[in-house]
Design a protein around this motif. Structure first.
Motif, PDB file in Angstrom:
ATOM      1  N   ILE A  82       0.875  -1.118   0.031  1.00 33.48           N
ATOM      2  CA  ILE A  82      -0.050  -0.086   0.002  1.00 33.48           C
ATOM      3  C   ILE A  82       0.901   1.090   0.060  1.00 33.48           C
ATOM      4  O   ILE A  82       0.770   2.280  -0.745  1.00 33.48           O
ATOM      5  CB  ILE A  82      -1.096   0.069   1.200  1.00 33.48           C
ATOM      6  CG1 ILE A  82      -1.978  -1.125   0.912  1.00 33.48           C
ATOM      7  CG2 ILE A  82      -1.666   1.220   1.443  1.00 33.48           C
ATOM      8  CD1 ILE A  82      -2.752  -1.266   2.232  1.00 33.48           C
ATOM      9  N   GLU A  83       1.803   1.304   0.820  1.00 34.99           N
ATOM     10  CA  GLU A  83       2.766   2.317   0.972  1.00 34.99           C
ATOM     11  C   GLU A  83       3.394   2.597  -0.667  1.00 34.99           C
ATOM     12  O   GLU A  83       3.643   3.816  -1.105  1.00 34.99           O
ATOM     13  CB  GLU A  83       4.015   2.235   2.055  1.00 34.99           C
ATOM     14  CG  GLU A  83       3.278   2.284   3.385  1.00 34.99           C
ATOM     15  CD  GLU A  83       4.039   2.043   4.486  1.00 34.99           C
ATOM     16  OE1 GLU A  83       5.297   1.774   4.160  1.00 34.99           O
ATOM     17  OE2 GLU A  83       3.795   1.805   5.657  1.00 34.99           O
ATOM     18  N   ALA A  84       3.965   1.397  -1.046  1.00 34.08           N
ATOM     19  CA  ALA A  84       4.588   1.501  -2.267  1.00 34.08           C
ATOM     20  C   ALA A  84       3.767   2.408  -3.517  1.00 34.08           C
ATOM     21  O   ALA A  84       3.867   3.045  -4.200  1.00 34.08           O
ATOM     22  CB  ALA A  84       4.918   0.233  -2.686  1.00 34.08           C
ATOM     23  N   ALA A  85       2.435   1.938  -3.417  1.00 34.07           N
ATOM     24  CA  ALA A  85       1.440   2.425  -4.372  1.00 34.07           C
ATOM     25  C   ALA A  85       1.464   3.992  -4.047  1.00 34.07           C
ATOM     26  O   ALA A  85       1.381   4.773  -5.028  1.00 34.07           O
ATOM     27  CB  ALA A  85       0.151   1.713  -4.366  1.00 34.07           C
ATOM     28  N   ARG A  86       1.182   4.284  -2.871  1.00 29.52           N
ATOM     29  CA  ARG A  86       1.002   5.562  -2.453  1.00 29.52           C
ATOM     30  C   ARG A  86       2.260   6.333  -2.897  1.00 29.52           C
ATOM     31  O   ARG A  86       2.144   7.694  -3.295  1.00 29.52           O
ATOM     32  CB  ARG A  86       0.689   5.804  -0.987  1.00 29.52           C
ATOM     33  CG  ARG A  86      -0.793   5.297  -0.599  1.00 29.52           C
ATOM     34  CD  ARG A  86      -0.962   5.535   0.756  1.00 29.52           C
ATOM     35  NE  ARG A  86      -2.359   5.175   0.764  1.00 29.52           N
ATOM     36  CZ  ARG A  86      -2.858   4.453   1.991  1.00 29.52           C
ATOM     37  NH1 ARG A  86      -2.251   4.303   3.024  1.00 29.52           N
ATOM     38  NH2 ARG A  86      -4.344   4.110   2.008  1.00 29.52           N
ATOM     39  N   ALA A  87       3.183   6.107  -2.772  1.00 27.30           N
ATOM     40  CA  ALA A  87       4.603   6.714  -3.217  1.00 27.30           C
ATOM     41  C   ALA A  87       4.749   6.919  -4.549  1.00 27.30           C
ATOM     42  O   ALA A  87       5.567   7.831  -4.932  1.00 27.30           O
ATOM     43  CB  ALA A  87       5.765   5.718  -2.571  1.00 27.30           C
ATOM     44  N   GLY A  89       1.931   7.901  -6.344  1.00 25.00           N
ATOM     45  CA  GLY A  89       0.996   8.667  -6.671  1.00 25.00           C
ATOM     46  C   GLY A  89      -0.448   7.885  -6.768  1.00 25.00           C
ATOM     47  O   GLY A  89      -1.306   8.923  -7.033  1.00 25.00           O
ATOM     48  N   PHE A  90      -0.388   6.851  -6.214  1.00 23.18           N
ATOM     49  CA  PHE A  90      -1.999   6.082  -6.229  1.00 23.18           C
ATOM     50  C   PHE A  90      -2.418   6.212  -4.745  1.00 23.18           C
ATOM     51  O   PHE A  90      -1.880   6.384  -3.715  1.00 23.18           O
ATOM     52  CB  PHE A  90      -1.461   4.896  -6.655  1.00 23.18           C
ATOM     53  CG  PHE A  90      -1.361   4.511  -8.300  1.00 23.18           C
ATOM     54  CD1 PHE A  90      -2.232   4.589  -9.187  1.00 23.18           C
ATOM     55  CD2 PHE A  90      -0.003   4.509  -8.332  1.00 23.18           C
ATOM     56  CE1 PHE A  90      -1.727   4.671 -10.506  1.00 23.18           C
ATOM     57  CE2 PHE A  90       0.391   4.358  -9.746  1.00 23.18           C
ATOM     58  CZ  PHE A  90      -0.496   4.435 -10.864  1.00 23.18           C
ATOM     59  N   ASP A  91      -3.981   5.929  -4.749  1.00 25.46           N
ATOM     60  CA  ASP A  91      -4.267   5.961  -3.468  1.00 25.46           C
ATOM     61  C   ASP A  91      -5.101   4.567  -3.150  1.00 25.46           C
ATOM     62  O   ASP A  91      -6.303   4.723  -3.507  1.00 25.46           O
ATOM     63  CB  ASP A  91      -5.260   7.197  -3.145  1.00 25.46           C
ATOM     64  CG  ASP A  91      -5.874   7.307  -1.588  1.00 25.46           C
ATOM     65  OD1 ASP A  91      -5.266   6.726  -0.741  1.00 25.46           O
ATOM     66  OD2 ASP A  91      -6.994   7.790  -1.564  1.00 25.46           O
TER      67      ASP A  91
END
Length: 115
Positions: A82-87, A89-91
């Motif tokens: 989840i953190e990698a996706a957020r990094a 630019g995704f949510d």
């Protein structure tokens, strides 16, 4: 019925957003139980038959490969995905969506494992 619905869903996606030119999916080697393994096998058979009938390349990507690409660790926990996706630019709403995003990014960035 689940396999017919899956076939119809694939066909609808192909018709509405397609044509589908390639399919990559998370290749799961371990299942929580016998029923899960049977359902996965049925979905795999349905997917590969659908793709084969249409000449669409279809390939499974091991979970560790996806996690390693996203986080640098092949056994990354859910929160790291989840953190990698957020990094990037995704949510993502959950770890499943984060895994799907990571698989998409892997397919794009490695040209389906060819780069």
């Amino acid at each position: 019925m689940r396999y017919l619905r899956f076939t119809n869903w694939l066909t609808e996606i192909d018709r509405m957003s397609g044509p589908i030119s390639a399919i990559w999916f998370e290749e799961v080697r371990r299942h929580a139980g016998t029923d899960a393994a049977h359902v996965y096998g049925g979905l795999m058979a349905t997917l590969t038959a659908w793709a084969e009938l249409r000449g669409v390349p279809c390939e499974g990507v091991p979970v560790g490969t996806i996690k390693r690409h996203a986080t640098g660790k092949g056994n990354a926990p859910k929160h790291a995905m989840i953190e990698a996706a957020r990094a990037r630019g995704f949510d993502p709403v959950d770890d499943n969506e984060a895994d799907a995003i990571a698989l998409l990014l892997w397919a794009i960035e490695t040209k389906g494992g060819l780069a």
